[in-house]
Scaffold this motif. Structure first.
Motif, PDB file in Angstrom:
ATOM      1  N   ALA A 108       0.844  -1.189   0.000  1.00  0.00           N
ATOM      2  CA  ALA A 108       0.000   0.000   0.000  1.00  0.00           C
ATOM      3  C   ALA A 108       0.879   1.239   0.000  1.00  0.00           C
ATOM      4  O   ALA A 108       1.973   1.223   0.556  1.00  0.00           O
ATOM      5  N   ILE A 109       0.397   2.264  -0.656  1.00  0.00           N
ATOM      6  CA  ILE A 109       1.075   3.550  -0.663  1.00  0.00           C
ATOM      7  C   ILE A 109       0.137   4.545   0.002  1.00  0.00           C
ATOM      8  O   ILE A 109      -0.997   4.719  -0.441  1.00  0.00           O
ATOM      9  N   LYS A 110       0.597   5.182   1.060  1.00  0.00           N
ATOM     10  CA  LYS A 110      -0.214   6.195   1.722  1.00  0.00           C
ATOM     11  C   LYS A 110       0.149   7.556   1.159  1.00  0.00           C
ATOM     12  O   LYS A 110       1.321   7.849   0.938  1.00  0.00           O
ATOM     13  N   TYR A 111      -0.850   8.366   0.914  1.00  0.00           N
ATOM     14  CA  TYR A 111      -0.616   9.703   0.387  1.00  0.00           C
ATOM     15  C   TYR A 111      -1.723  10.624   0.878  1.00  0.00           C
ATOM     16  O   TYR A 111      -2.783  10.181   1.303  1.00  0.00           O
ATOM     17  N   CYS A 112      -1.457  11.899   0.817  1.00  0.00           N
ATOM     18  CA  CYS A 112      -2.414  12.911   1.236  1.00  0.00           C
ATOM     19  C   CYS A 112      -2.725  13.796   0.032  1.00  0.00           C
ATOM     20  O   CYS A 112      -1.816  14.258  -0.652  1.00  0.00           O
ATOM     21  N   ILE A 113      -4.006  14.010  -0.230  1.00  0.00           N
ATOM     22  CA  ILE A 113      -4.448  14.848  -1.339  1.00  0.00           C
ATOM     23  C   ILE A 113      -5.151  16.062  -0.756  1.00  0.00           C
ATOM     24  O   ILE A 113      -6.024  15.930   0.105  1.00  0.00           O
ATOM     25  N   THR A 114      -4.761  17.231  -1.216  1.00  0.00           N
ATOM     26  CA  THR A 114      -5.425  18.461  -0.802  1.00  0.00           C
ATOM     27  C   THR A 114      -6.160  19.024  -2.010  1.00  0.00           C
ATOM     28  O   THR A 114      -5.553  19.271  -3.046  1.00  0.00           O
ATOM     29  N   THR A 115      -7.465  19.181  -1.881  1.00  0.00           N
ATOM     30  CA  THR A 115      -8.262  19.705  -2.992  1.00  0.00           C
ATOM     31  C   THR A 115      -8.275  21.235  -2.947  1.00  0.00           C
ATOM     32  O   THR A 115      -8.132  21.834  -1.885  1.00  0.00           O
ATOM     33  N   LEU A 116      -8.439  21.831  -4.096  1.00  0.00           N
ATOM     34  CA  LEU A 116      -8.484  23.283  -4.177  1.00  0.00           C
ATOM     35  C   LEU A 116      -9.862  23.840  -3.826  1.00  0.00           C
ATOM     36  O   LEU A 116     -10.002  25.024  -3.544  1.00  0.00           O
ATOM     37  N   SER A 117     -10.870  22.988  -3.882  1.00  0.00           N
ATOM     38  CA  SER A 117     -12.223  23.390  -3.512  1.00  0.00           C
ATOM     39  C   SER A 117     -12.920  22.164  -2.918  1.00  0.00           C
ATOM     40  O   SER A 117     -12.472  21.035  -3.101  1.00  0.00           O
ATOM     41  N   PRO A 118     -14.019  22.361  -2.210  1.00  0.00           N
ATOM     42  CA  PRO A 118     -14.722  21.234  -1.594  1.00  0.00           C
ATOM     43  C   PRO A 118     -15.234  20.233  -2.638  1.00  0.00           C
ATOM     44  O   PRO A 118     -15.597  20.611  -3.751  1.00  0.00           O
ATOM     45  N   LEU A 119     -15.242  18.972  -2.261  1.00  0.00           N
ATOM     46  CA  LEU A 119     -15.760  17.905  -3.114  1.00  0.00           C
ATOM     47  C   LEU A 119     -17.018  17.316  -2.502  1.00  0.00           C
ATOM     48  O   LEU A 119     -17.144  17.251  -1.284  1.00  0.00           O
TER      49      LEU A 119
END
Length: 67
Positions: A3-14
């Motif tokens: 598994a690869i753990k990563y963090c995604i930050t969105t530019l606007s709400p999803l």
């Protein structure tokens, strides 16, 4: 299994809707499904390579996203 753990930050709400038992209700997911991420990467690949509607004919695109 790896598994690869990563963090995604969105530019606007999803808002990612999911089906519930009640047809009058909509619930949302608290995670981003793999299919959404794959679609995002596929879209970027198509734009960068300027494939348009013929993306499925590109060997690399087919191998990475469709196979």
């Amino acid at each position: 299994m790896q598994a690869i753990k990563y963090c995604i930050t969105t530019l606007s709400p999803l808002l990612l809707a999911s089906n519930t038992g009640d047809p009058n209700m909509v619930s949302t997911l608290d995670y981003i499904p793999e299919t959404c991420l794959r679609g995002m990467f596929a879209n970027e690949y198509i734009k960068k390579r300027k494939l348009g509607e013929n993306a499925h004919k590109d060997e690399t695109f087919y191998r990475w996203f469709l196979k």
